[in-house]
Scaffold this motif. Structure first.
Motif, PDB file in Angstrom:
ATOM      1  N   LYS A   1     -16.791  -1.586  -1.636  1.00 17.95           N
ATOM      2  CA  LYS A   1     -15.607  -1.962  -0.876  1.00 17.95           C
ATOM      3  C   LYS A   1     -15.210  -3.387  -1.279  1.00 17.95           C
ATOM      4  O   LYS A   1     -16.048  -4.175  -1.726  1.00 17.95           O
ATOM      5  CB  LYS A   1     -15.870  -1.899   0.625  1.00 17.95           C
ATOM      6  CG  LYS A   1     -16.847  -2.943   1.155  1.00 17.95           C
ATOM      7  CD  LYS A   1     -16.996  -2.807   2.665  1.00 17.95           C
ATOM      8  CE  LYS A   1     -17.918  -3.898   3.210  1.00 17.95           C
ATOM      9  NZ  LYS A   1     -18.069  -3.798   4.677  1.00 17.95           N
ATOM     10  N   PRO A   2     -13.923  -3.744  -1.151  1.00 16.27           N
ATOM     11  CA  PRO A   2     -13.500  -5.093  -1.520  1.00 16.27           C
ATOM     12  C   PRO A   2     -14.042  -6.119  -0.546  1.00 16.27           C
ATOM     13  O   PRO A   2     -14.332  -5.810   0.617  1.00 16.27           O
ATOM     14  CB  PRO A   2     -11.968  -5.015  -1.449  1.00 16.27           C
ATOM     15  CG  PRO A   2     -11.695  -3.908  -0.492  1.00 16.27           C
ATOM     16  CD  PRO A   2     -12.804  -2.913  -0.678  1.00 16.27           C
TER      17      PRO A   2
ATOM     18  N   HIS B   1      -6.175  -4.209   3.187  1.00 18.23           N
ATOM     19  CA  HIS B   1      -7.547  -4.513   3.600  1.00 18.23           C
ATOM     20  C   HIS B   1      -8.374  -3.229   3.673  1.00 18.23           C
ATOM     21  O   HIS B   1      -8.150  -2.377   4.538  1.00 18.23           O
ATOM     22  CB  HIS B   1      -7.550  -5.213   4.957  1.00 18.23           C
ATOM     23  CG  HIS B   1      -8.934  -5.554   5.435  1.00 18.23           C
ATOM     24  ND1 HIS B   1      -9.748  -6.447   4.794  1.00 18.23           N
ATOM     25  CD2 HIS B   1      -9.644  -5.101   6.489  1.00 18.23           C
ATOM     26  CE1 HIS B   1     -10.901  -6.534   5.428  1.00 18.23           C
ATOM     27  NE2 HIS B   1     -10.869  -5.734   6.449  1.00 18.23           N
ATOM     28  N   PHE B   2      -9.327  -3.080   2.755  1.00 19.15           N
ATOM     29  CA  PHE B   2     -10.253  -1.949   2.744  1.00 19.15           C
ATOM     30  C   PHE B   2      -9.514  -0.605   2.734  1.00 19.15           C
ATOM     31  O   PHE B   2      -9.971   0.370   3.308  1.00 19.15           O
ATOM     32  CB  PHE B   2     -11.196  -2.000   3.935  1.00 19.15           C
ATOM     33  CG  PHE B   2     -12.148  -3.170   3.912  1.00 19.15           C
ATOM     34  CD1 PHE B   2     -13.023  -3.369   4.954  1.00 19.15           C
ATOM     35  CD2 PHE B   2     -12.181  -4.057   2.846  1.00 19.15           C
ATOM     36  CE1 PHE B   2     -13.916  -4.440   4.944  1.00 19.15           C
ATOM     37  CE2 PHE B   2     -13.060  -5.123   2.833  1.00 19.15           C
ATOM     38  CZ  PHE B   2     -13.930  -5.314   3.890  1.00 19.15           C
ATOM     39  N   SER B   3      -8.336  -0.570   2.114  1.00 19.13           N
ATOM     40  CA  SER B   3      -7.587   0.685   2.060  1.00 19.13           C
ATOM     41  C   SER B   3      -8.067   1.583   0.928  1.00 19.13           C
ATOM     42  O   SER B   3      -7.676   2.735   0.854  1.00 19.13           O
ATOM     43  CB  SER B   3      -6.095   0.402   1.894  1.00 19.13           C
ATOM     44  OG  SER B   3      -5.858  -0.307   0.687  1.00 19.13           O
ATOM     45  N   TRP B   4      -8.910   1.048   0.044  1.00 24.71           N
ATOM     46  CA  TRP B   4      -9.450   1.871  -1.036  1.00 24.71           C
ATOM     47  C   TRP B   4     -10.796   1.331  -1.467  1.00 24.71           C
ATOM     48  O   TRP B   4     -11.198   0.242  -1.052  1.00 24.71           O
ATOM     49  CB  TRP B   4      -8.470   1.963  -2.188  1.00 24.71           C
ATOM     50  CG  TRP B   4      -8.206   0.672  -2.943  1.00 24.71           C
ATOM     51  CD1 TRP B   4      -8.265  -0.601  -2.472  1.00 24.71           C
ATOM     52  CD2 TRP B   4      -7.829   0.572  -4.303  1.00 24.71           C
ATOM     53  NE1 TRP B   4      -7.940  -1.500  -3.446  1.00 24.71           N
ATOM     54  CE2 TRP B   4      -7.665  -0.812  -4.589  1.00 24.71           C
ATOM     55  CE3 TRP B   4      -7.603   1.492  -5.317  1.00 24.71           C
ATOM     56  CZ2 TRP B   4      -7.294  -1.277  -5.853  1.00 24.71           C
ATOM     57  CZ3 TRP B   4      -7.228   1.019  -6.566  1.00 24.71           C
ATOM     58  CH2 TRP B   4      -7.078  -0.351  -6.818  1.00 24.71           C
TER      59      TRP B   4
ATOM     60  N   ASN C   1      -9.638  -8.983  -5.813  1.00 27.01           N
ATOM     61  CA  ASN C   1      -9.483  -9.348  -4.407  1.00 27.01           C
ATOM     62  C   ASN C   1      -9.327  -8.055  -3.619  1.00 27.01           C
ATOM     63  O   ASN C   1      -9.676  -6.984  -4.103  1.00 27.01           O
ATOM     64  CB  ASN C   1      -8.311 -10.320  -4.199  1.00 27.01           C
ATOM     65  CG  ASN C   1      -7.004  -9.769  -4.743  1.00 27.01           C
ATOM     66  OD1 ASN C   1      -6.819  -8.561  -4.864  1.00 27.01           O
ATOM     67  ND2 ASN C   1      -6.092 -10.658  -5.083  1.00 27.01           N
ATOM     68  N   ASP C   2      -8.801  -8.121  -2.415  1.00 24.88           N
ATOM     69  CA  ASP C   2      -8.714  -6.921  -1.586  1.00 24.88           C
ATOM     70  C   ASP C   2      -7.832  -5.834  -2.185  1.00 24.88           C
ATOM     71  O   ASP C   2      -7.988  -4.657  -1.866  1.00 24.88           O
ATOM     72  CB  ASP C   2      -8.161  -7.280  -0.197  1.00 24.88           C
ATOM     73  CG  ASP C   2      -9.116  -8.138   0.602  1.00 24.88           C
ATOM     74  OD1 ASP C   2      -9.404  -9.248   0.131  1.00 24.88           O
ATOM     75  OD2 ASP C   2      -9.567  -7.707   1.667  1.00 24.88           O
ATOM     76  N   THR C   3      -6.893  -6.202  -3.028  1.00 23.89           N
ATOM     77  CA  THR C   3      -5.872  -5.245  -3.440  1.00 23.89           C
ATOM     78  C   THR C   3      -5.798  -4.989  -4.937  1.00 23.89           C
ATOM     79  O   THR C   3      -4.994  -4.172  -5.366  1.00 23.89           O
ATOM     80  CB  THR C   3      -4.482  -5.733  -2.979  1.00 23.89           C
ATOM     81  OG1 THR C   3      -4.231  -7.031  -3.525  1.00 23.89           O
ATOM     82  CG2 THR C   3      -4.415  -5.805  -1.471  1.00 23.89           C
ATOM     83  N   ILE C   4      -6.598  -5.648  -5.736  1.00 24.47           N
ATOM     84  CA  ILE C   4      -6.523  -5.467  -7.191  1.00 24.47           C
ATOM     85  C   ILE C   4      -7.922  -5.243  -7.751  1.00 24.47           C
ATOM     86  O   ILE C   4      -8.875  -5.925  -7.363  1.00 24.47           O
ATOM     87  CB  ILE C   4      -5.864  -6.678  -7.880  1.00 24.47           C
ATOM     88  CG1 ILE C   4      -4.411  -6.808  -7.424  1.00 24.47           C
ATOM     89  CG2 ILE C   4      -5.906  -6.534  -9.391  1.00 24.47           C
ATOM     90  CD1 ILE C   4      -3.681  -7.954  -8.077  1.00 24.47           C
TER      91      ILE C   4
END
Length: 217
Positions: free
Chosen positions: A21-22, A36-39, A70-73
């Motif tokens: 998880k990120p 945030h933690f969407s994938w 980061n959280d999204t990349i």
């Protein structure tokens, strides 16, 4: 490995070698379901891909290595191909390099920095593939959060570049120190063994004729 929710129901099947998880680089007050933690990064049969919180594939399982920036990349690699990707499918960078490493001192989404290596030399590019520091140095000495990077060679020559790819210190650098809340640099010339001041654009504020400079206020 897999995931269950707070009631014990399996939401991601237990069929993966590893799940990542990120890390929470986004403050709590700015977190949304989309950032945030969407994938998650998942490894299956030795290869990496991306899945969302329901287990749906968002990135095929074809990559040798994968890590969160980061959280999204995420950063993916396969036989020298490096790709930066977000969960909605946008590809920020897709470039073939001989070798690469992540310059993880800078995690800002709008200006990600990558350390790359070609033919034994090191440089820095941003997430859109623009050259920040040319692939001409033996090593990346440092990469600051504000986007300044410094490369060095075996002959002790150093150079500093801004996140825009501008060489702001075309000197034979020996020492550098940030002063004045980031307004200028105290720099020592290796060949002259003298110290001066430059601003963040590389303009000389004090010539290199001093034995020492200190910030008073």
């Amino acid at each position: 490995m897999g995931f269950v929710n707070e009631t014990g129901k399996t939401v991601i099947p237990f069929e993966y070698d590893r799940l990542k998880k990120p890390f929470p680089s986004i403050s709590k007050d700015k977190r949304t379901p989309n950032n945030h933690f969407s994938w998650f990064l998942a490894q299956k049969n030795g290869l990496w891909g991306g899945i969302d919180s329901t287990g749906k594939w968002v990135t095929p399982f074809v990559w040798e290595t994968a890590k969160f920036v980061n959280d999204t990349i995420i950063l993916l690699s396969l036989e020298g191909l490096v790709q930066l990707k977000d969960p909605v499918g946008q590809v920020w960078l897709n470039e073939k390099v001989d070798a690469w490493a992540w310059a993880d001192e800078d995690n800002f989404r709008w200006s990600l920095l990558l350390k790359i290596e070609k033919n034994g030399k090191t440089g820095v590019i941003n997430h859109r593939g623009k050259v920040v520091a040319p692939v001409a140095f033996n090593q990346l000495l440092w990469c600051r959060m504000d986007g300044f990077v410094c490369g060095g060679n075996k002959d002790l020559k150093k150079a500093m570049f801004s996140r825009r790819g501008e060489q702001v210190a075309p000197l034979q650098l020996a020492e550098m120190q940030y002063e004045g809340n980031g307004l200028f640099w105290m720099v020592k010339d290796r060949e002259l063994s003298k110290t001066g001041l430059i601003d963040t654009a590389g303009r000389t504020l004090k010539p290199f004729e001093f034995a020492e400079c200190r910030l008073v206020r």
